[in-house]
Scaffold this active site. Sequence first.
Site, PDB file in Angstrom:
ATOM      1  N   HIS A 121     -35.834   1.594 103.009  1.00 37.11           N
ATOM      2  CA  HIS A 121     -35.175   2.708 102.298  1.00 37.11           C
ATOM      3  C   HIS A 121     -35.217   4.029 103.063  1.00 37.11           C
ATOM      4  O   HIS A 121     -35.435   5.090 102.480  1.00 37.11           O
ATOM      5  CB  HIS A 121     -35.795   2.886 100.924  1.00 37.11           C
ATOM      6  CG  HIS A 121     -35.529   1.759  99.972  1.00 37.11           C
ATOM      7  ND1 HIS A 121     -34.445   0.910 100.085  1.00 37.11           N
ATOM      8  CD2 HIS A 121     -36.222   1.331  98.876  1.00 37.11           C
ATOM      9  CE1 HIS A 121     -34.473   0.030  99.104  1.00 37.11           C
ATOM     10  NE2 HIS A 121     -35.534   0.260  98.363  1.00 37.11           N
ATOM     11  N   HIS A 194     -30.972   4.039  93.675  1.00 31.61           N
ATOM     12  CA  HIS A 194     -32.086   3.174  93.267  1.00 31.61           C
ATOM     13  C   HIS A 194     -32.516   3.428  91.821  1.00 31.61           C
ATOM     14  O   HIS A 194     -33.700   3.429  91.504  1.00 31.61           O
ATOM     15  CB  HIS A 194     -33.268   3.384  94.214  1.00 31.61           C
ATOM     16  CG  HIS A 194     -34.199   2.215  94.322  1.00 31.61           C
ATOM     17  ND1 HIS A 194     -34.954   1.774  93.268  1.00 31.61           N
ATOM     18  CD2 HIS A 194     -34.500   1.414  95.372  1.00 31.61           C
ATOM     19  CE1 HIS A 194     -35.700   0.750  93.663  1.00 31.61           C
ATOM     20  NE2 HIS A 194     -35.437   0.513  94.939  1.00 31.61           N
ATOM     21  N   GLU A 332     -28.770  -2.313  93.068  1.00 30.99           N
ATOM     22  CA  GLU A 332     -28.509  -1.430  94.195  1.00 30.99           C
ATOM     23  C   GLU A 332     -27.360  -2.007  95.033  1.00 30.99           C
ATOM     24  O   GLU A 332     -27.557  -2.929  95.819  1.00 30.99           O
ATOM     25  CB  GLU A 332     -29.763  -1.287  95.054  1.00 30.99           C
ATOM     26  CG  GLU A 332     -30.997  -0.852  94.297  1.00 30.99           C
ATOM     27  CD  GLU A 332     -32.273  -1.259  95.009  1.00 30.99           C
ATOM     28  OE1 GLU A 332     -32.477  -0.840  96.166  1.00 30.99           O
ATOM     29  OE2 GLU A 332     -33.064  -2.028  94.415  1.00 30.99           O
TER      30      GLU A 332
END
Length: 368
Positions: A121, A194, A332
Amino acid sequence: MITSCSSEKSGDNPKAGIEKSAFGTLADGRPADLYTLRNEAGMTARITNYGGILVSMTAPDKAGTFENVTLGFDSLAAYEKGSPFFGALVGRYGNRIAKGKFTLDGKPYTLVTNNMGNHLHGGTVGFDKVLWTATPTDGNEPALKLTYTSKDGEEGYPGNLAVTVIYTLQKDNALRIDYEATTDKPTVVNLTNHTYFNLTGGVKRDILDHVVTINADRLVPVDQTLIPTGVLQPVAGTPFDFTKPTVVGRCINDSSDVQIKYGLGYDHCWVFGDSSSSLKSVATVMEPTSGRVMNVKTTEPAVQFYTGNFLDGTLTGPGGVVYAKRSGLCLETEHYPDSPNQPAFPSTVLRPGQTYKTTTVYQFSVNK
């Protein structure tokens, strides 16, 4: 003009608009703001320019009661202290890159590693932890434009990446997210959001009774560190078959399936049969008691379905609600994980002169 949307009415309906308020001060002294978007139906979305985080979003149940359907915190300090990406904009690369390494045009790059020896991420200070520049747009479909330039070398990525993300709260009770990026050097990009959803409203229960449909016939299987093996696996006949409405808890603990074992439940990337870049409906979530339904549309080729397996009750939200294991689920929308190291996967390379563009929509309705 930014108008108050917290109490004004237009006839029987609230006035649509956007309201700006202070959200707190970061440890380095910079202030962060909170923007509340409201449509005429009464739905709200609260977004802070810190991390582009969707702090909360309300949606009506079958009785018409609006409640928060996301997980988050009620203070900036809580997000800065540490969050499992609640509501955050994720970049430069959503999901994982193996060992934080990839080669582009023959040149090797090393990224920050922050998850089992891999890059996750965007790294230690990804897009979820930076202060974005915010520009609100008032109207019947209020919008918030967020911009940020990620400098060449940030977290190990090449190129100055100029990013724009626009949140729009639509008349039809949908939150639309438009992503755009350009670069001055070849780089890799995979942006997503997210948000953890729980359609019970206010996290009354976990998400195991939520009914999910994912229009995907293949899965990206992973190894023990959640890095793709490089092949795609059919979902038919496995606990990962959500091609028809399926209760989340039905097979989530079936550790006889190695993929369930590795993910501690669902933490995998589903690949859509329709890989076109058109906006298409890819997933639906329904919560039986409230009647709330969420339809997910995207231009992306895949979605990471995550069921809050690492939540452990140590975090609390507004009103003292405890975020226990599986208190929320994430959808996501994205490209596949580790694509920079997987030549068979669709490319995530962005070059100078090109524009990265994707759109995802989370639309809410009620099943009475």
